[in-house]
Design a protein around this motif. Structure first.
Motif, PDB file in Angstrom:
ATOM      1  N   GLN A  26      42.154  -0.352 -23.291  1.00 22.05           N
ATOM      2  CA  GLN A  26      43.409  -0.967 -22.866  1.00 22.05           C
ATOM      3  C   GLN A  26      43.145  -2.224 -22.046  1.00 22.05           C
ATOM      4  OE1 GLN A  26      45.936  -0.375 -24.301  1.00 22.05           O
ATOM      5  NE2 GLN A  26      46.577   1.741 -24.356  1.00 22.05           N
ATOM      6  N   THR A  35      46.172  -7.496 -29.077  1.00 22.66           N
ATOM      7  CA  THR A  35      47.255  -6.731 -29.694  1.00 22.66           C
ATOM      8  C   THR A  35      48.307  -7.661 -30.280  1.00 22.66           C
ATOM      9  OG1 THR A  35      48.367  -6.539 -27.576  1.00 22.66           O
ATOM     10  CG2 THR A  35      46.958  -4.709 -28.253  1.00 22.66           C
ATOM     11  N   ARG A  78      55.143  -0.002 -29.017  1.00 22.21           N
ATOM     12  CA  ARG A  78      54.323  -0.127 -30.221  1.00 22.21           C
ATOM     13  C   ARG A  78      52.846  -0.299 -29.899  1.00 22.21           C
ATOM     14  NH1 ARG A  78      58.731  -3.601 -31.666  1.00 22.21           N
ATOM     15  NH2 ARG A  78      60.209  -2.388 -32.871  1.00 22.21           N
ATOM     16  N   ASP A  79      52.531  -0.803 -28.705  1.00 24.37           N
ATOM     17  CA  ASP A  79      51.148  -1.057 -28.323  1.00 24.37           C
ATOM     18  C   ASP A  79      50.544   0.056 -27.469  1.00 24.37           C
ATOM     19  OD1 ASP A  79      51.096  -3.466 -29.678  1.00 24.37           O
ATOM     20  OD2 ASP A  79      51.761  -4.615 -27.932  1.00 24.37           O
ATOM     21  N   THR A  80      51.250   1.163 -27.304  1.00 26.76           N
ATOM     22  CA  THR A  80      50.708   2.262 -26.513  1.00 26.76           C
ATOM     23  C   THR A  80      50.057   3.296 -27.426  1.00 26.76           C
ATOM     24  OG1 THR A  80      52.785   3.506 -26.572  1.00 26.76           O
ATOM     25  CG2 THR A  80      52.455   1.991 -24.711  1.00 26.76           C
ATOM     26  N   VAL A  81      49.011   3.924 -26.930  1.00 30.08           N
ATOM     27  CA  VAL A  81      48.348   4.984 -27.682  1.00 30.08           C
ATOM     28  C   VAL A  81      49.275   6.192 -27.666  1.00 30.08           C
ATOM     29  CG1 VAL A  81      46.372   6.535 -27.744  1.00 30.08           C
ATOM     30  CG2 VAL A  81      46.054   4.130 -27.145  1.00 30.08           C
ATOM     31  N   GLN A  82      49.802   6.539 -28.841  1.00 31.15           N
ATOM     32  CA  GLN A  82      50.746   7.644 -28.894  1.00 31.15           C
ATOM     33  C   GLN A  82      50.577   8.539 -30.115  1.00 31.15           C
ATOM     34  OE1 GLN A  82      54.823   6.210 -29.451  1.00 31.15           O
ATOM     35  NE2 GLN A  82      53.993   4.161 -29.682  1.00 31.15           N
ATOM     36  N   ASP A 107      47.587   3.525 -31.712  1.00 28.94           N
ATOM     37  CA  ASP A 107      48.943   3.043 -31.466  1.00 28.94           C
ATOM     38  C   ASP A 107      49.638   2.843 -32.811  1.00 28.94           C
ATOM     39  OD1 ASP A 107      47.986   0.652 -32.532  1.00 28.94           O
ATOM     40  OD2 ASP A 107      48.055  -0.442 -30.640  1.00 28.94           O
ATOM     41  N   ASP A 108      50.855   2.300 -32.798  1.00 35.05           N
ATOM     42  CA  ASP A 108      51.609   2.116 -34.042  1.00 35.05           C
ATOM     43  C   ASP A 108      50.959   1.124 -34.997  1.00 35.05           C
ATOM     44  OD1 ASP A 108      53.580   3.958 -33.574  1.00 35.05           O
ATOM     45  OD2 ASP A 108      55.067   2.514 -32.880  1.00 35.05           O
ATOM     46  N   GLY A 112      42.916   1.642 -31.891  1.00 31.49           N
ATOM     47  CA  GLY A 112      42.584   2.680 -30.922  1.00 31.49           C
ATOM     48  C   GLY A 112      41.133   3.059 -31.006  1.00 31.49           C
TER      49      GLY A 112
END
Length: 160
Positions: A26, A35, A78-82, A107-108, A112
Motif C-alpha cells: 500500500q 494505482t 476500488r483501490d482497497t484490498v477487499q 483489489d478490484d 495485490g
C-alpha cells in the motif's frame, strides 16, 4: 522449546510478516501512484442535464451532496484490498492435514499479493508474489494460479 511453542511463534511471525507486506504494498502504491496510472480511467459517462442549483440547507441540496460523497467513496474503495481466496493443500506426500496454503489478496483492479506457505514435517517456507492485473512477473504455482483464478472469476466492483 516445545514444538507447540515453536509452532505458535512461527504462526505469529508469519502473521506479522503478512501484515508488513500488505502495508508495504500500500505504501509503494501511494508513493508511486501506480494505482491511478496502471489502469486506464473508465470511459466518461455522459453528463446529465444540468439542473437548477438547490438552495443550501434544503433536502435536495443535501441529497446531491451525499450523492457526490458516495461516488468519491466508491472510487476510493476500488483501490482497497477487499478480495480474498485461499487454497489449502498437502505439498508433500508424507504430510497430511492440508497445512500448506496459497492466499490471494487483491483489489478490484486485480492488484495485490499472493502469499504461499509450504509446510513439511521439518520446516515451513513462506513466499510472497506481487500481482498486477491478475498476473505476476514471478512464476506462480498451480495452487497460486487457482487462488487467482477464483478471484478473476468473481472480479468486479463490490459496490455498484
Amino acid at each position: 522449546m516445545s514444538s507447540t511453542l515453536a509452532g505458535a511463534f512461527g504462526i505469529a511471525a508469519l502473521f506479522v510478516a503478512v501484515l508488513a507486506l500488505v502495508f508495504a504494498i500500500q505504501a509503494v502504491r501511494a508513493q508511486t501512484g501506480t494505482t491511478a496510472a496502471a489502469v486506464p480511467p473508465p470511459a466518461p459517462e455522459p453528463e446529465p442535464e444540468p439542473q437548477p442549483e438547490a438552495k443550501p440547507g434544503t433536502v435536495k441540496a443535501e441529497l446531491r451532496k451525499l450523492g457526490k460523497d458516495i461516488e468519491v467513496t466508491r472510487a476510493e474503495l476500488r483501490d482497497t484490498v477487499q478480495h480474498l481466496a485461499i487454497v489449502r493443500y498437502d505439498a508433500f506426500g508424507d504430510t497430511g492435514g492440508k497445512l500448506s496454503w496459497s492466499l490471494a489478496l487483491l483489489d478490484d483492479n486485480g492488484h495485490g499479493v499472493v502469499l504461499t506457505s509450504i509446510n513439511s514435517r521439518a520446516d515451513a517456507r513462506t513466499y510472497a508474489k506481487e500481482i498486477r492485473s491478475f498476473t505476476s512477473e514471478s512464476k506462480l504455482s498451480p495452487e497460486e494460479e487457482e487462488a487467482l483464478e477464483t478471484l478473476r472469476k468473481d472480479a468486479g466492483p463490490t459496490i455498484t
